[in-house]
Scaffold this motif. Structure first.
Motif, mmCIF file in Angstrom:
data_model
loop_
_atom_site.group_PDB
_atom_site.id
_atom_site.type_symbol
_atom_site.label_atom_id
_atom_site.label_comp_id
_atom_site.label_asym_id
_atom_site.label_seq_id
_atom_site.Cartn_x
_atom_site.Cartn_y
_atom_site.Cartn_z
ATOM 1 N N GLU A 151 24.811 39.259 41.482
ATOM 2 C CA GLU A 151 25.821 40.034 42.200
ATOM 3 C C GLU A 151 27.215 39.540 41.853
ATOM 4 O O GLU A 151 27.424 38.347 41.651
ATOM 5 N N GLU A 152 28.148 40.464 41.805
ATOM 6 C CA GLU A 152 29.544 40.083 41.648
ATOM 7 C C GLU A 152 30.334 40.594 42.842
ATOM 8 O O GLU A 152 29.904 41.497 43.558
ATOM 9 N N VAL A 153 31.492 39.995 43.062
ATOM 10 C CA VAL A 153 32.349 40.406 44.165
ATOM 11 C C VAL A 153 33.787 40.333 43.683
ATOM 12 O O VAL A 153 34.145 39.461 42.884
ATOM 13 N N THR A 154 34.608 41.270 44.147
ATOM 14 C CA THR A 154 36.026 41.279 43.834
ATOM 15 C C THR A 154 36.807 40.890 45.085
ATOM 16 O O THR A 154 36.598 41.463 46.156
ATOM 17 N N LEU A 155 37.682 39.907 44.930
ATOM 18 C CA LEU A 155 38.417 39.344 46.053
ATOM 19 C C LEU A 155 39.915 39.347 45.755
ATOM 20 O O LEU A 155 40.322 39.197 44.598
ATOM 21 N N PRO A 156 40.755 39.500 46.785
ATOM 22 C CA PRO A 156 42.197 39.385 46.559
ATOM 23 C C PRO A 156 42.557 37.956 46.189
ATOM 24 O O PRO A 156 41.930 36.998 46.660
#
Length: 242
Positions: A151-156
């Motif tokens: 899984e990947e996640v995009t974060l500020p």
């Protein structure tokens, strides 16, 4: 593992300490990969074991991950491809983390295969960890398919942040709790960088301070250590194309 490129828009500092058991031969690596504009791929990994075999596998993975990143692979896609590669190598186990920094969008996309968490130091705020899902290490899934997806996640990521990437040799010691050691890393980095602009000289001094704080007996340390610090100025830094 060679020297990564120096990018004017992404100040950095790094340290590598070889294990005293097999000095100069190990399975740690990292790479910094320009992806166009102010997008940058950063990969760090650790092949379990030591010696020439671990170093050879590391070299193959570094080349493969660099090529995949340059094709525009997403972090989860890159990790899935590396997992298939490691799955064909009998008895290999690798932790790896790949992230893509987008300084214009002020965000980071990250995927981890069993690797220690990235420590993030936001400007004006306390240090912490990038809260990203952690998948299984590379080589654990069945090469025939049907394994655990990555899984990947995009974060500020606020401009002015600093990221610390490292291998477990920096934070693992017999008789200590690795979570507590990561907290020590975060606190020490926060103290070293507090109120300072993250230029290469400041990051270089911070890297020395982190190594000194966490590797208290370098002559006896039996694991490779890799540390990478990245300053993230945001969208208004130097033009990467000039």
């Amino acid at each position: 593992m060679g020297e990564p490129p120096t990018l004017a828009y992404l100040p950095s500092a790094h340290r590598y300490l070889a294990s005293v058991q097999d000095p100069g031969v190990g399975g740690d690596w990292f790479d910094v990969i320009p992806l166009g504009g102010r997008r940058t791929g950063v990969v760090i990994g650790d092949v379990m074991g030591r010696g020439l075999e671990a170093a050879a596998v590391m070299g193959q993975l570094r080349a493969a991950s660099h090529a995949l990143a340059r094709t525009g692979a997403t972090p989860s896609g890159l990790m899935t491809s590396l997992d298939a590669f490691v799955g064909d190598l009998a008895g290999q186990l690798v932790t790896c983390l790949y992230l893509v920094l987008d300084q214009d969008a002020c965000e980071v996309t990250v995927c981890s295969a069993g690797h220690p968490p990235v420590v993030v130091l936001p400007p004006g705020g306390p240090p912490g960890r990038l809260r990203a899902p952690v998948g299984v290490p590379l080589g654990v899934n069945d090469p025939g398919g049907g394994g655990v997806p990555f899984e990947e996640v995009t974060l500020p990521l606020p401009p002015g942040s600093v990221l610390a990437l490292y291998t477990d040799g920096l934070v693992e010691q017999p008789g200590t709790d690795i979570e507590a050691r990561i907290d020590v890393l975060a606190r020490t980095a926060g103290a070293a960088l507090k109120g300072a602009r993250a230029d290469p000289k400041v990051l270089d001094r911070a890297a020395d301070r982190l190594i000194s704080a966490l590797i208290t007996a370098p002559a006896d340390h039996d694991d490779d250590v890799t540390l990478l610090l990245l300053g993230v100025p945001g969208p208004h830094g130097p033009d990467p194309d000039h």
